[in-house]
Design an enzyme around this catalytic site. Structure first.
Site, mmCIF file in Angstrom:
data_model
loop_
_atom_site.group_PDB
_atom_site.id
_atom_site.type_symbol
_atom_site.label_atom_id
_atom_site.label_comp_id
_atom_site.label_asym_id
_atom_site.label_seq_id
_atom_site.Cartn_x
_atom_site.Cartn_y
_atom_site.Cartn_z
ATOM 1 N N ASP A 57 -12.999 -12.579 12.995
ATOM 2 C CA ASP A 57 -14.166 -11.900 12.447
ATOM 3 C C ASP A 57 -15.038 -11.428 13.617
ATOM 4 O OD1 ASP A 57 -16.713 -11.524 10.759
ATOM 5 O OD2 ASP A 57 -15.301 -12.265 9.240
ATOM 6 N N HIS A 91 -21.726 -12.016 10.313
ATOM 7 C CA HIS A 91 -20.707 -12.108 9.272
ATOM 8 C C HIS A 91 -19.739 -13.267 9.522
ATOM 9 C CE1 HIS A 91 -17.150 -10.752 6.932
ATOM 10 N NE2 HIS A 91 -18.026 -10.113 6.177
ATOM 11 N N ASN A 182 -14.319 -4.006 -1.349
ATOM 12 C CA ASN A 182 -15.539 -3.860 -2.146
ATOM 13 C C ASN A 182 -15.764 -2.438 -2.662
ATOM 14 O OD1 ASN A 182 -16.061 -6.554 -1.519
ATOM 15 N ND2 ASN A 182 -17.277 -6.009 0.267
ATOM 16 N N SER A 245 -15.820 -10.461 1.083
ATOM 17 C CA SER A 245 -15.880 -11.207 2.347
ATOM 18 C C SER A 245 -16.334 -12.636 2.129
ATOM 19 C CB SER A 245 -16.867 -10.533 3.313
ATOM 20 O OG SER A 245 -16.338 -9.373 3.873
#
Length: 309
Positions: A57, A91, A182, A245
Site C-alpha cells: 500500500d 491509506h 468503487n 479498500s
C-alpha cells in the site's frame, strides 16, 4: 517478467473523515463492524497469532502505538528503494489497523489483533505507483514467506506480466486478497481483483446492505464491512474511511483468525469452500442469492468448534 515503470496503478477512491479527540491514550473504541459481527467472540479461539500479512500500500505509520507492536521491522519501500516504508498518505496505516491494531484497551482494535504486519510501500504520497513497484512488492513479500498478501488498489486494465506475478504468489501458497473497486454495481470488478487467483472483496454498510459504490461481477468472492470503518492514520491519529479498500482488510482479518485457530494455511479454493459455509446473506431481494452482487455472501470468522459438529 517485464513490467513498465510507466504503467500505473493507484489506490481505489475512498472517503475519509478524520476523528478528532481520539488518540492512543483514550479508552479503546470498537467499530460497528467489530460489534455487529461479534468479532470478540472469536478471540477466545485466536487473535491471529502466528500469521503474517504483507500490506502492499502507501506504507505504514511505523510509530503508531496501535500498530507498532505488530509491525515486523523488515518492511520495504519500493518507491524510494530503501528500507523505510513510512506512510505519507494514510491509506496503508488504515488498512493495517483494520487487520491488526492491538487490543491494548486504548485507541482502536483490529479484527485479528495479534497478527503480524509486513509493511510494503509500493504507492507514493498521492496514492499512485507503477505496476512495477507493486509487482516488486508482491515478489518480495513471497520471498519473506508471508501467509497473506493484501492490496487495496486497482486498475481498469489487464496486464499479463502482473497476472504472472499473482500466479507466482499463488504457486507459493500465499493467499492474495484484493479490493473489488468503487465504481458501482454497474461496473465489473477491477484488476487485479478480477484475476481468478485472487480473493476479491466488496463492501457492505452497517445495515448489512451492499454499498452503492462497490463493483459487482462474476469474479466477486465475498462482501465485508467497508463503510465508516474506524482505523489508524499517521501521527497517532484515527479516521473513518469508506470503500472496498476497507472491506478488503476486514476479510483478511477473518482469514487470519481462521489460519491461526485452525493452524493451517489455505489455498483460494479451500478458503472459499470453507468460509462460504458460514457467510451471511444480503436481505435485499434484488441482491440476495445473486453471486453477481454478493459473491459467496458476507464473510465472518470461523468458529473452529463448528468444524467438529
Amino acid at each position: 517478467m517485464i513490467l513498465s515503470k510507466n504503467k500505473r496503478i493507484s489506490l481505489l477512491p475512498y472517503i475519509q473523515e478524520n476523528i478528532y479527540g481520539l488518540n492512543s491514550r483514550t479508552d479503546q473504541i470498537t467499530g460497528w463492524e467489530i460489534n455487529k459481527l461479534n468479532i470478540k467472540n472469536y478471540w477466545k479461539y485466536s487473535m491471529g497469532e502466528g500469521v503474517t500479512v504483507a500490506v502492499i500500500d502507501s506504507g505504514c505509520d511505523l510509530d503508531h502505538p496501535d500498530l507498532k507492536p505488530n509491525l515486523l521491522d523488515n518492511g520495504y519501500n519500493f518507491i524510494d528503494d530503501n528500507d523505510d516504508p513510512s506512510d505519507d498518505n494514510g491509506h496503508g496505516s488504515h488498512v493495517a489497523g483494520t487487520i491488526a491494531a492491538c487490543n491494548n484497551g486504548l485507541g482502536i482494535v483490529g479484527v485479528a489483533p495479534k497478527t503480524k504486519i509486513l509493511p510494503i510501500k509500493s504507492l507514493a504520497a498521492d496514492g499512485s505507483g507503477s505496476l512495477h513497484s507493486v509487482a516488486m512488492g508482491v515478489l518480495w513479500a513471497v520471498e519473506q514467506k508471508v501467509d497473506i498478501i493484501t492490496m487495496s488498489l486497482g486498475t481498469p486494465s489487464h496486464s499479463k506480466s502482473f497476472h504472472d506475478v499473482i500466479k507466482f504468489a499463488k504457486s507459493k501458497g500465499v493467499l492474495v486478497f484484493y479490493a473489488a473497486g468503487n465504481s458501482g454495481y454497474r461496473n465489473d470488478i477491477m484488476y487485479p481483483a478480477r484475476y481468478p487467483e485472487t480473493i476479491s472483496i466488496a463492501a457492505i454498510d452497517s445495515n448489512f446492505n451492499r454499498t452503492s459504490f462497490s463493483c459487482a461481477g462474476k469474479s466477486l468472492d465475498f462482501l465485508a464491512p467497508g463503510h465508516d470503518i474506524l482505523s489508524c492514520i499517521p501521527d497517532d491519529s484515527y479516521a473513518k474511511m469508506s470503500g472496498t479498500s476497507m472491506s478488503n482488510p476486514f476479510a483478511v482479518g477473518c482469514a487470519c483468525l481462521g489460519m491461526s485457530s485452525l493452524n493451517r494455511k489455505f489455498s483460494k479454493k479451500s478458503f472459499i469452500d470453507l468460509y462460504s459455509k458460514y457467510t451471511i446473506g444480503l436481505k435485499n431481494p434484488n441482491h440476495a442469492g445473486n453471486k453477481h452482487y454478493e459473491g459467496n455472501g458476507i464473510i465472518v470468522p470461523i468458529n473452529p468448534n463448528l468444524l467438529h459438529n
